[in-house]
Design a protein around this motif. Structure first.
Motif, mmCIF file in Angstrom:
data_model
loop_
_atom_site.group_PDB
_atom_site.id
_atom_site.type_symbol
_atom_site.label_atom_id
_atom_site.label_comp_id
_atom_site.label_asym_id
_atom_site.label_seq_id
_atom_site.Cartn_x
_atom_site.Cartn_y
_atom_site.Cartn_z
ATOM 1 N N LEU A 45 17.156 -24.524 -16.172
ATOM 2 C CA LEU A 45 16.641 -23.700 -15.073
ATOM 3 C C LEU A 45 15.470 -22.859 -15.569
ATOM 4 N N PRO A 46 14.426 -22.730 -14.745
ATOM 5 C CA PRO A 46 13.275 -21.926 -15.185
ATOM 6 C C PRO A 46 13.632 -20.465 -15.336
ATOM 7 N N ALA A 47 12.921 -19.761 -16.236
ATOM 8 C CA ALA A 47 13.211 -18.355 -16.488
ATOM 9 C C ALA A 47 13.049 -17.519 -15.228
ATOM 10 N N GLY A 48 12.131 -17.911 -14.347
ATOM 11 C CA GLY A 48 11.894 -17.162 -13.120
ATOM 12 C C GLY A 48 12.936 -17.379 -12.055
ATOM 13 N N ALA A 49 13.990 -18.121 -12.368
ATOM 14 C CA ALA A 49 15.004 -18.421 -11.365
ATOM 15 C C ALA A 49 15.916 -17.230 -11.081
ATOM 16 N N ALA A 50 15.846 -16.172 -11.900
ATOM 17 C CA ALA A 50 16.673 -14.992 -11.651
ATOM 18 C C ALA A 50 16.270 -14.383 -10.312
ATOM 19 N N PRO A 51 17.253 -13.964 -9.490
ATOM 20 C CA PRO A 51 16.917 -13.366 -8.200
ATOM 21 C C PRO A 51 15.957 -12.179 -8.313
ATOM 22 N N ALA A 52 16.077 -11.377 -9.374
ATOM 23 C CA ALA A 52 15.172 -10.238 -9.547
ATOM 24 C C ALA A 52 13.723 -10.696 -9.673
ATOM 25 N N ASP A 53 13.493 -11.754 -10.444
ATOM 26 C CA ASP A 53 12.136 -12.274 -10.620
ATOM 27 C C ASP A 53 11.606 -12.864 -9.318
ATOM 28 N N ASP A 54 12.477 -13.589 -8.608
ATOM 29 C CA ASP A 54 12.064 -14.170 -7.329
ATOM 30 C C ASP A 54 11.738 -13.076 -6.315
ATOM 31 N N PHE A 55 12.515 -11.997 -6.323
ATOM 32 C CA PHE A 55 12.270 -10.876 -5.409
ATOM 33 C C PHE A 55 10.914 -10.227 -5.725
ATOM 34 N N LEU A 56 10.659 -9.978 -7.012
ATOM 35 C CA LEU A 56 9.362 -9.403 -7.401
ATOM 36 C C LEU A 56 8.210 -10.330 -7.031
ATOM 37 N N ALA A 57 8.415 -11.629 -7.170
ATOM 38 C CA ALA A 57 7.369 -12.592 -6.786
ATOM 39 C C ALA A 57 7.074 -12.497 -5.300
ATOM 40 N N ARG A 58 8.103 -12.298 -4.491
ATOM 41 C CA ARG A 58 7.892 -12.139 -3.045
ATOM 42 C C ARG A 58 7.094 -10.870 -2.751
ATOM 43 N N LEU A 59 7.394 -9.783 -3.469
ATOM 44 C CA LEU A 59 6.618 -8.556 -3.281
ATOM 45 C C LEU A 59 5.164 -8.768 -3.710
ATOM 46 N N ASN A 60 4.974 -9.425 -4.848
ATOM 47 C CA ASN A 60 3.621 -9.667 -5.340
ATOM 48 C C ASN A 60 2.808 -10.541 -4.394
ATOM 49 N N ALA A 61 3.464 -11.418 -3.667
ATOM 50 C CA ALA A 61 2.762 -12.265 -2.697
ATOM 51 C C ALA A 61 2.154 -11.442 -1.565
ATOM 52 N N LEU A 62 2.636 -10.215 -1.394
ATOM 53 C CA LEU A 62 2.117 -9.322 -0.345
ATOM 54 C C LEU A 62 1.053 -8.365 -0.878
ATOM 55 N N CYS A 63 0.684 -8.497 -2.131
ATOM 56 C CA CYS A 63 -0.196 -7.536 -2.787
ATOM 57 C C CYS A 63 -1.496 -7.308 -2.014
ATOM 58 N N GLY A 64 -1.820 -6.022 -1.841
ATOM 59 C CA GLY A 64 -3.031 -5.631 -1.160
ATOM 60 C C GLY A 64 -2.882 -5.502 0.343
ATOM 61 N N LYS A 65 -1.779 -5.971 0.878
ATOM 62 C CA LYS A 65 -1.581 -5.951 2.329
ATOM 63 C C LYS A 65 -0.764 -4.738 2.767
ATOM 64 N N ALA A 66 -0.998 -4.333 4.006
ATOM 65 C CA ALA A 66 -0.270 -3.214 4.606
ATOM 66 C C ALA A 66 0.317 -3.670 5.935
ATOM 67 N N PHE A 67 1.442 -3.046 6.313
ATOM 68 C CA PHE A 67 2.151 -3.434 7.535
ATOM 69 C C PHE A 67 2.745 -2.200 8.189
ATOM 70 N N GLU A 68 2.726 -2.178 9.510
ATOM 71 C CA GLU A 68 3.386 -1.097 10.240
ATOM 72 C C GLU A 68 4.826 -1.490 10.501
ATOM 73 N N GLY A 69 5.685 -0.467 10.523
ATOM 74 C CA GLY A 69 7.098 -0.717 10.732
ATOM 75 C C GLY A 69 7.663 0.067 11.893
ATOM 76 N N ARG A 70 8.907 -0.240 12.182
ATOM 77 C CA ARG A 70 9.624 0.486 13.226
ATOM 78 C C ARG A 70 11.045 0.722 12.749
ATOM 79 N N ILE A 71 11.608 1.834 13.168
ATOM 80 C CA ILE A 71 12.988 2.153 12.823
ATOM 81 C C ILE A 71 13.899 1.268 13.660
ATOM 82 N N VAL A 72 14.777 0.518 12.987
ATOM 83 C CA VAL A 72 15.709 -0.357 13.712
ATOM 84 C C VAL A 72 17.139 0.168 13.677
ATOM 85 N N ASP A 73 17.452 1.036 12.747
ATOM 86 C CA ASP A 73 18.745 1.724 12.680
ATOM 87 C C ASP A 73 18.493 3.130 12.174
#
Length: 194
Positions: free
Chosen positions: A16-44
């Motif tokens: 299995l690749p070293a990046g297969a750890a959920p923590a690494d995959d989660f960080l990769a997902r955050l990095n894929a959003l780099c430089g972008k901004a988004f508006e949110g809404r309170i759902v709870d």
């Protein structure tokens, strides 16, 4: 399982690749959003004093501003208040979430750098951060409500769809959802991070 199958199973696990750890995959997902901004809404938003919530009625904006293999900084703007930055850092065992709170002059707030480390592997989509000992001590010193001692923060990144920030404890659930399909113009730098 037959004993002769054990070497084959071990070979698959070690391949299995070293990046297969959920923590690494989660960080990769955050990095894929780099430089972008988004508006949110309170759902709870359940709390004993939800009527006085400082987030209600404000424009909520997250900005994935500083990115790296082991750390991502995400300012969270509440209207014109640019005091909050979420800092997600890779640790030896998982991920750490800290809340960096600053004043307009860039100095740290009395309640800052609180958060916690993941206690389970989580998933590529969701990570949970139970309150750490440092935060508990600071909450006591700063006389925060006793429930804060049981805080659990969570973040979710549903690839290409939604980012969620969550705070939960027995008397509180706060969730903000950000639509990743609708980027907005990035806001100014957060206080203390010019």
């Amino acid at each position: 399982m037959r004993m002769r199958n054990i070497p084959a199973v071990l070979a698959v696990i070690t391949a299995l690749p070293a990046g297969a750890a959920p923590a690494d995959d989660f960080l990769a997902r955050l990095n894929a959003l780099c430089g972008k901004a988004f508006e949110g809404r309170i759902v709870d938003n359940t709390a004993p004093n939800a009527a006085n919530d400082p987030f209600a009625g404000k424009v909520l904006t997250m900005h994935v501003r500083e990115c790296g293999k082991d750390q991502v900084k995400i300012p969270f703007h509440v209207g014109d208040d640019r005091s909050r930055t979420w800092v997600v850092t890779r640790t030896a065992d998982g991920l750490r979430l800290k809340h960096d709170h600053r004043h307009k002059d860039g100095s740290e707030d009395a309640v800052t750098q609180y958060g916690g480390d993941t206690a389970t592997p989580g998933t590529a989509e969701r990570q949970e951060f139970p309150v750490d000992a440092f935060s508990k001590a600071m909450f006591t010193q700063q006389k925060l409500p006793p429930g804060a001692q049981q805080n659990v923060w969570a973040m979710e990144v549903r690839s290409g769809d939604e980012f969620v920030y969550e705070l939960s404890r027995p008397d509180r659930l706060f969730r903000v959802s950000f639509d990743l399909n609708r980027p907005v113009t990035p806001p100014p730098a957060p206080w203390g991070h010019q």
